[in-house]
Write an enzyme that holds these catalytic residues in place. Sequence first.
Site: not given
Length: 457
Positions: A80, A155, A179
């Site tokens: 990420k 996210s 997230s």
Amino acid sequence: MTELHTLTASELAPLLESKQLSPVELTEAILNRIDQIDSSIHSYITPLHEIALQQAKSAEAEIANGLYKGPLHGIPIGIKDNFDTKGVRTTVGSKILAEQIPEQTATAVEKLLGAGGIMLGKLNMHEFGGGLTNTNPVYGHTRNPWNLHYVPGGSSGGSGAALAAGLATLTTGTDTFGSIRVPAAMCGIYGLKPTYGLVSTKGVAPLAWSLDHAGPMTRSCSDIAIMLDYMAGYDPRDPASIKAPLPDYRSQLNKDIKGLKIGVPSYFLDGLDPDIEKLFHNAIRTFEQLGAKVTEVSIPELTLSTFAGYVITTGEAATYHFNWLQEHLDDYARDVRIFFQAGAITTTPQYVRAQQARRTLVKAFKKAFEHVDILAAPTIPITTPRHEDNWVEQNLEITRRCMPFTSPANATGTPSLSVPMGLCSNGLPTGMQLIGNHLSEKLLLQIGHAWEQTLKN
């Protein structure tokens, strides 16, 4: 032959160790797939073909020379883009940090690469972690591989989408108010928000320091266990890191769940979309068939979690972003700007009250775990929504609906594992979360693995 991009790390590791499969062959297969289909999914911000192939060649040479490091050696991993990577740009999904090149690598990534993992690239995310849809006007709105007209959750939406599409074998995620777990649910994969402080957040761009968690996202419970074996552990460079005994997270995976007590808080049964309600009740029946004892429990303090989560997240985010909000206001995506500006008008009494509410929640959870082993609930109360043109309003609405379900585990710092729960009538997956007491990851993985076996039958 089964295509390589569909296999889990647990399935690939024995092939790599026995030299039946080369890390280069595996990495090339997934990089080729990224080239072929990621232009429509937008799961990556920065693919790293050269670095990945270089690392794969090193892994191949090490394994050939009898220096096999373990089950991550030669496994392709997507990172990420809020985890720092030395010499590789780390944008945090934002225009403001579009050219940021860190000088250090985040501790969690360092551990995964040190175990022989191959870094495929940096994954797309909702800007600065401030949303649950993974709409991103700078790097492209990430699409759900199950249906490109739908959102993947956020996210860590790039992480979830990459796994669902076979564009990574493993991925990392972060979770401040859902997230990791929201994209896990919407993309039909596994995601663990560990106990607060168990996995270092050193080198991870913060959203809200006191709620941020880093964790693994995978296509199986056994892969979560493998990643956690390496990611967990005390880090003196992270002020939130905890010193705790680290078990072998894989050692109990095949143990049955007979006699375990699963509590279902009534709080999580309100406001469910019909598909979610039906799948969750089916899941509860399955647990009972596996020999677990399921009881409904009342934790009225859960109603405090949205207030606590929202005020703390926005308040701490506005603190971190204070200068940028003055100097680069127009460089924020509108939905994230609204979210952070809300935090800028949070008062000190509101913030302190939110932290007091959080303490009340922690005590309520402790009390609940005196009577049950874990809590089970839908990960999110809604079916995965279609991507809409009014994505700013859509993200705020999805956050409003989902945050009450995901933020309790962040506020209390307790681990929560999202597992696939089945398909909704729109053909997209959804998830169930298993919430445990502090440091109960091994138990959650045992229960998650037992559940996973029922999905295969």
